[in-house]
Design an enzyme around this catalytic site. Structure first.
Site, PDB file in Angstrom:
ATOM      1  N   ASN A 233      62.720  63.039  35.672  1.00 56.17           N
ATOM      2  CA  ASN A 233      61.714  63.352  34.642  1.00 56.17           C
ATOM      3  C   ASN A 233      61.457  64.856  34.584  1.00 56.17           C
ATOM      4  O   ASN A 233      61.228  65.494  35.605  1.00 56.17           O
ATOM      5  CB  ASN A 233      60.394  62.656  34.968  1.00 56.17           C
ATOM      6  CG  ASN A 233      60.577  61.231  35.389  1.00 56.17           C
ATOM      7  OD1 ASN A 233      61.130  60.446  34.647  1.00 56.17           O
ATOM      8  ND2 ASN A 233      60.155  60.903  36.599  1.00 56.17           N
TER       9      ASN A 233
ATOM     10  N   GLU B  69      75.115  61.969  34.465  1.00 57.61           N
ATOM     11  CA  GLU B  69      75.279  61.644  35.880  1.00 57.61           C
ATOM     12  C   GLU B  69      76.510  62.303  36.516  1.00 57.61           C
ATOM     13  O   GLU B  69      76.488  62.686  37.675  1.00 57.61           O
ATOM     14  CB  GLU B  69      75.276  60.128  36.089  1.00 57.61           C
ATOM     15  CG  GLU B  69      73.975  59.437  35.631  1.00 57.61           C
ATOM     16  CD  GLU B  69      72.719  59.971  36.334  1.00 57.61           C
ATOM     17  OE1 GLU B  69      72.859  60.701  37.334  1.00 57.61           O
ATOM     18  OE2 GLU B  69      71.607  59.662  35.865  1.00 57.61           O
TER      19      GLU B  69
ATOM     20  N   GLY C  46      66.981  56.059  43.652  1.00 55.62           N
ATOM     21  CA  GLY C  46      66.764  57.037  44.715  1.00 55.62           C
ATOM     22  C   GLY C  46      65.785  58.095  44.235  1.00 55.62           C
ATOM     23  O   GLY C  46      64.898  58.525  44.964  1.00 55.62           O
ATOM     24  N   ALA C  47      65.964  58.510  42.984  1.00 59.77           N
ATOM     25  CA  ALA C  47      65.088  59.521  42.400  1.00 59.77           C
ATOM     26  C   ALA C  47      65.286  59.513  40.892  1.00 59.77           C
ATOM     27  O   ALA C  47      66.258  58.951  40.387  1.00 59.77           O
ATOM     28  CB  ALA C  47      65.423  60.902  42.953  1.00 59.77           C
ATOM     29  N   MET C  48      64.348  60.141  40.185  1.00 58.23           N
ATOM     30  CA  MET C  48      64.419  60.178  38.725  1.00 58.23           C
ATOM     31  C   MET C  48      64.007  61.558  38.230  1.00 58.23           C
ATOM     32  O   MET C  48      62.968  62.075  38.590  1.00 58.23           O
ATOM     33  CB  MET C  48      63.506  59.082  38.145  1.00 58.23           C
ATOM     34  CG  MET C  48      63.436  59.073  36.630  1.00 58.23           C
ATOM     35  SD  MET C  48      65.064  58.708  35.899  1.00 58.23           S
ATOM     36  CE  MET C  48      64.976  59.696  34.411  1.00 58.23           C
TER      37      MET C  48
ATOM     38  N   GLU D 206      63.650  55.506  32.648  1.00 58.32           N
ATOM     39  CA  GLU D 206      65.081  55.396  32.392  1.00 58.32           C
ATOM     40  C   GLU D 206      65.618  54.063  32.890  1.00 58.32           C
ATOM     41  O   GLU D 206      65.245  53.645  33.979  1.00 58.32           O
ATOM     42  CB  GLU D 206      65.856  56.532  33.071  1.00 58.32           C
ATOM     43  CG  GLU D 206      67.310  56.581  32.589  1.00 58.32           C
ATOM     44  CD  GLU D 206      68.164  57.652  33.285  1.00 58.32           C
ATOM     45  OE1 GLU D 206      67.802  58.111  34.375  1.00 58.32           O
ATOM     46  OE2 GLU D 206      69.191  58.008  32.719  1.00 58.32           O
TER      47      GLU D 206
ATOM     48  N   GLU E 270      68.834  65.969  41.038  1.00 56.22           N
ATOM     49  CA  GLU E 270      67.775  65.827  40.030  1.00 56.22           C
ATOM     50  C   GLU E 270      67.469  67.162  39.359  1.00 56.22           C
ATOM     51  O   GLU E 270      67.140  67.209  38.174  1.00 56.22           O
ATOM     52  CB  GLU E 270      66.499  65.231  40.654  1.00 56.22           C
ATOM     53  CG  GLU E 270      66.680  63.894  41.381  1.00 56.22           C
ATOM     54  CD  GLU E 270      67.444  62.837  40.604  1.00 56.22           C
ATOM     55  OE1 GLU E 270      67.457  62.870  39.366  1.00 56.22           O
ATOM     56  OE2 GLU E 270      68.072  61.972  41.255  1.00 56.22           O
TER      57      GLU E 270
HETATM   58  N1  BES Z   1      68.917  59.214  36.543  1.00 56.39           N
HETATM   59  C1  BES Z   1      69.055  58.677  37.843  1.00 56.39           C
HETATM   60  C2  BES Z   1      68.022  57.641  38.186  1.00 56.39           C
HETATM   61  C3  BES Z   1      68.303  56.263  37.634  1.00 56.39           C
HETATM   62  C4  BES Z   1      69.254  55.475  38.244  1.00 56.39           C
HETATM   63  C5  BES Z   1      67.609  55.768  36.567  1.00 56.39           C
HETATM   64  C6  BES Z   1      69.513  54.208  37.747  1.00 56.39           C
HETATM   65  C7  BES Z   1      67.860  54.517  36.070  1.00 56.39           C
HETATM   66  C8  BES Z   1      68.825  53.728  36.668  1.00 56.39           C
HETATM   67  C9  BES Z   1      68.943  59.774  38.903  1.00 56.39           C
HETATM   68  O1  BES Z   1      69.263  61.043  38.459  1.00 56.39           O
HETATM   69  C10 BES Z   1      69.961  59.456  39.947  1.00 56.39           C
HETATM   70  O2  BES Z   1      71.104  59.505  39.649  1.00 56.39           O
HETATM   71  N2  BES Z   1      69.530  59.118  41.161  1.00 56.39           N
HETATM   72  C11 BES Z   1      70.431  58.742  42.224  1.00 56.39           C
HETATM   73  C12 BES Z   1      70.470  59.775  43.304  1.00 56.39           C
HETATM   74  C13 BES Z   1      71.657  60.659  43.218  1.00 56.39           C
HETATM   75  C14 BES Z   1      71.649  61.675  44.323  1.00 56.39           C
HETATM   76  C15 BES Z   1      72.965  59.955  43.189  1.00 56.39           C
HETATM   77  C16 BES Z   1      69.926  57.456  42.791  1.00 56.39           C
HETATM   78  O3  BES Z   1      68.893  56.998  42.329  1.00 56.39           O
HETATM   79  O4  BES Z   1      70.553  56.915  43.668  1.00 56.39           O
HETATM   80 ZN    ZN Z   2      71.286  61.338  38.164  1.00 57.88          ZN
END
Ligand code: BES
Ligand code: ZN
Length: 876
Positions: free
Chosen positions: A282, A337, A278-280, A145, A315
């Protein structure tokens, strides 16, 4: 479906850079073999296509991939491509054939290729770690992503082009192979390797495909219908117990809440040593930064625990919001999001009611949203985006925080039960499909009987939000409320102030809260239900996305009524936040904020103190470059406000100290200690000395960041060295990060230089370069040195963090936004004007705006702040 975006179409997708729609993928049969010596991977992909339009070419996305061969199978008749044309700018490859792909038929596109197992944390990439025997080991993992699946395999890399996937990984026998689905077969190959095949996925977007190869260990929670596992590199897996159990229970909770089962046969969550976000989410294979998944109660504190819970639940919410039902294009990112954010609060509140997370929502998401959306350089929630480097930049507080605030606003307005019912309708109706915002409004309107889209359109389609000015009428029985666009710079122009937002006034009086009043024009008169203006407050609990400006007299009165117990915790925190924002933008003199909070010394709620400390911090950072006299005055004000609380609460953390109280103690300890309270400073010194002497548990995890920061602020080289050696030999990744985050908190030029040298010195992983920067930004000396360093090293940074990652933008923001003068803003502008601002132009514009609004604030309020500090005994 087909003609949405072809030439001449009136649809908004005319803006989008998308693939030709002559074909559509149905299934991918993908085999990949990473090579850990050459850092490449070999692959084959067979993509079954539905042909819509008879044509002789197929264009797919592809980036940094070498294609060895391409052919098309038309009913068993295989023809090789007669030309293969790459378009680097569009990140595509076009294959042409000398036979027609006939409309209405299914054909199979067959490609053999080699890609780069890169170190850029994008696509199919390598991540390294030090094994228990001291050697460097690698694992191969993915981050697709938003638009990096095209680095892993040629693909139709758009969220609406869902397909099924059959994935096979080829690896050494001893390595673990994971993908979205469960393993269905493992075959030994002649060359000694194994081929692991996974079950076919349901319809899924390319950005959610994932695969991992490496030496991994796991812990499993098996009291749930499906196995839930946390994987990590060997030795770390035991820190997975907290997350694995929470995950299993959360999946169950979401299944019940949405009345839709989690459809995959397993859930794996993996801690990856190098990870850009922070995390993804998938599907079935969630990847995490190590610190956002692994947690050890013994060695980490309450804030870390809450962060891990937030990330895990966020996630998992995506498994429905995003994975099962997906936005049709990135402009709908907030549907992913915003929902995952709201749901993580909702589910956290269910599991940990004593954490009172909805109270902290007001100081967290609501403030993040209002802060960013108060800038001219903000953007609407639904913003047209077309290219990869633009898409990355909208993973910001608008999509996450403002998006979730919009949902919170609706759920308050129609009631949480009705809201959840609407969500069930929406998810069931669109499962395995794609949606636009209007589909959500339709479901919510149906269940609530209200016209949600009329109510919500301006909140998602327009940038910004209003400030509501409240005046009291001479009859003593009514108030007048007026809305105008709020800008942090306080200088809105008429042409920027044309949107009228439907604003829920949520009027709190002694009779309770009236949620029914909607202000949907510029100005109106509201009669007080009890016939008196003695006590009222609008935006009860701050579920509306706006600021409120009361007259200074009314604010003082509300401040008094707060101490009499008439306001909720959310009201009090929100009142401080609004006062702070109004002060920085010129709607209220800063002394109004000071007056309000100085009368709240007996405040009992952690979140209110959290906001007070944050707002004083914001004043102090605006005055970072002013003379010592005023800076010391502000520091003394902070000290005298927080030290009594810190000393009263103390800094002992026995088992009875609750989750919020732990954070409360940590907050005021840090705030008082860093503003020079002698008792706290002495305590910090003692704890640090014991820690340095080898007593690893001397500093409670909740206090570690503060103790490091206070010690360094009051110390020198010895303290810096001790924190640095903690970074090199930490008890866990959490402590490592705490050390790195704080090692820059010094005014000593040599130590600042040592910190800067760390950034690109080889030990700090690219994923963490922002951590030492965050510490440097806390002092004037560090802010200046960091900027000089960034200018000198920008080429290297750009190479390290490609514009497709949001991290480059964070680095630009961190290196610039600490400044407070027009002169610096010009210098920064000048520096970047000579560069291609791809991937960070939004962050840069936001930084410049922040700097300029701080400059104005200082100009406007400096004299009066000084007078207030002097009058109240805070100046020397
Ligand atoms: N889908 C995002 C990961 C992502 C972020 C992919 C930016 C590509 C670009 C994931 O679900 C996400 O939002 N992660 C957050 C953590 C969340 C608790 C706010 C992150 O990565 O900070
Ligand atoms: Zn997210």
């Amino acid at each position: 479906m087909l003609d949405i975006s072809v030439a001449g179409g009136a649809s908004s997708s005319g803006e989008r850079e998308i693939l030709p729609q002559n074909v559509k993928p149905l299934n991918y049969n993908l085999t990949l073999e990473p090579d850990f010596e050459k850092f490449t991977f070999d692959g084959t992909v067979d993509i079954v296509l539905d042909v819509f339009e008879t044509s002789r070419d197929v264009t797919v996305n592809s980036l940094e991939i070498t294609v060895h061969s391409a052919a098309v199978d038309i009913k068993g008749d295989i023809s090789s491509a007669i030309s293969t044309e790459f378009n680097e700018d569009q990140q595509t490859v076009k294959f042409s054939f000398d036979k027609d792909l006939p409309a209405g038929e299914q054909v199979t596109l067959k490609i053999k290729f080699t890609g780069i197992l890169n170190d850029k944390m994008a696509g199919f990439y390598r991540s390294s770690y030090t094994a228990e025997d001291g050697s460097t080991k690698y694992l191969a993992t993915t981050q697709m992503e938003p638009t990096d699946a095209r680095r892993a395999f040629p693909s139709f890399d758009e969220p609406a082009l869902k397909a099924t996937f059959d994935i096979t990984l080829i690896a050494d026998q001893n390595l673990t192979c994971l993908s979205n689905m469960n393993e269905i077969s493992t075959k030994s190959l002649e060359n000694g390797k194994k081929a692991v095949s996974f079950a076919r996925t349901p319809l899924v977007s390319t950005y959610l495909v994932a695969f991992i190869v490496g030496d991994l260990r796991y812990v499993e929670y098996n009291k749930f219908r499906i196995p839930v596992r946390v994987y990590a590199t060997p030795g770390l897996e035991n820190q997975g117990h907290f997350s694995v159990e929470l995950a299993a229970k959360t999946i169950k909770f979401f299944e019940d809440t949405f009345d839709l089962p989690y459809p995959l046969p397993k859930m794996d969550m993996v801690a990856i040593p190098d990870f850009s976000a922070g995390a993804m989410e998938n599907w079935g294979l969630i990847t995490y930064r190590v610190v956002d998944l692994l947690f050890d109660e013994e060695t980490s504190g309450a804030a870390t625990k809450q962060r891990v819970a937030e990330v895990v639940q966020h996630e998992l919410a995506h498994q429905w919001f995003g994975n099962l039902v997906t936005m049709d294009w990135w402009e709908g990112l907030w549907l992913n999001e915003g929902f995952a954010t709201w749901m993580s609060w909702f589910s956290c509140n269910e599991f940990y009611p004593d954490w009172k997370v909805w109270e902290s929502y007001v100081t967290d998401n609501l403030q993040s949203a209002l802060r960013l959306d108060g800038l001219r350089s903000s953007h609407p929630i639904e913003v047209p985006v077309k290219r990869a480097d633009e898409i990355n930049q909208i993973f910001d507080a608008i999509s996450y925080s403002k998006g979730s605030c919009v949902l919170r606003m609706i759920s308050k307005f129609i009631g949480e039960d009705v809201f959840l019912e609407g969500i069930r309708v929406y998810l069931k109706r669109h499962k395995y499909g794609n949606t636009q915002t209007g589909d959500l409004w339709a479901a919510l309107s149906e269940v609530s009987g209200k016209d949600i889209s009329t109510l919500m359109n301006s909140w998602t389609k327009k940038v910004g939000y209003p400030i509501i000015t409240v005046t009291e009428n001479s009859d003593g029985k009514s108030i007048t409320v007026r809305q105008n666009r709020f800008l942090s710079s306080g200088d809105v122009k008429p042409e920027e102030d044309e949107t009228i937002y439907p604003v829920g006034l949520a009027l709190r009086t002694k009779d309770g809260v009236d949620e029914s009043i909607i202000l949907n024009k510029r100005e109106t008169v509201i009669p007080m239900p009890s016939g008196s203006t003695e006590f009222f407050k609008i935006n009860a609990d701050h579920s509306g996305i706006y600021r409120t400006a009361y007259t200074p007299e009314r604010l003082t009165k509300l401040g008094k009524q707060a101490t009499d117990g008439l306001l909720s915790v959310e009201d009090r925190a929100g009142l401080v936040a609004d006062a702070g924002a109004l002060a920085s933008s010129g709607f209220l003199p800063t002394e109004g904020l000071f007056g309000l909070v100085s009368n709240w010394k007996n405040e009992q709620a952690f979140v209110v103190w959290d906001e007070i400390v944050a707002r004083i911090g914001a004043v102090r950072s605006a005055f970072l470059f002013e003379e010592e006299e005023i800076k010391n005055g502000l520091k003394k004000f902070q000290r005298e406000l927080t030290a009594p609380k810190a000393n009263a609460l103390g800094w002992a953390f026995d088992k009875n100290v609750g989750h919020i109280e732990q954070q409360f103690k940590a907050l005021v300890f840090g705030s008082a200690g860093l503003s020079g309270d002698e008792t706290i400073a002495a305590a910090a010194k003692e704890l640090f000395a014991a820690f340095v002497a080898g007593e690893k548990k001397a500093i409670h995890p909740n206090l570690k960041a503060s103790v490091f920061a206070i010690s360094l602020q009051n110390g020198g080289e010895a303290e810096w060295d001790a924190i640095y050696s903690t970074y090199l030999n930490p008890i866990n990744t959490d402590e490592k990060n705490t050390a790195l985050r704080n090692v820059g908190r010094t005014k000593n030029p040599d130590l600042i230089q040592k910190t800067l040298d760390l950034i690109l010195g080889g030990t700090v992983r690219p994923q963490d370069v922002y951590l030492p920067m965050a510490g440097l930004r806390t002092t004037r000396e560090g802010t200046e040195a960091l900027w000089e360093w960034t200018k000198a090293h920008f080429d290297e940074i750009e190479k390290l963090l490609p514009p497709g990652l949001s991290m480059l933008s964070s680095v630009v923001s961190l290196s610039t936004m600490g400044f407070t003068t027009e002169e610096k803003a010009k210098e920064i502008e000048e520096f970047f004007s000579k560069r291609n601002n791809k991937g960070y132009d939004k962050g840069l514009a936001q930084s410049l705006e922040l700097i300029r609004s701080k400059a104005e604030w200082v100009k406007r309020d400096k004299a009066s702040i000084k007078a207030w500090l002097s009058k109240n005994g805070y100046l020397a």
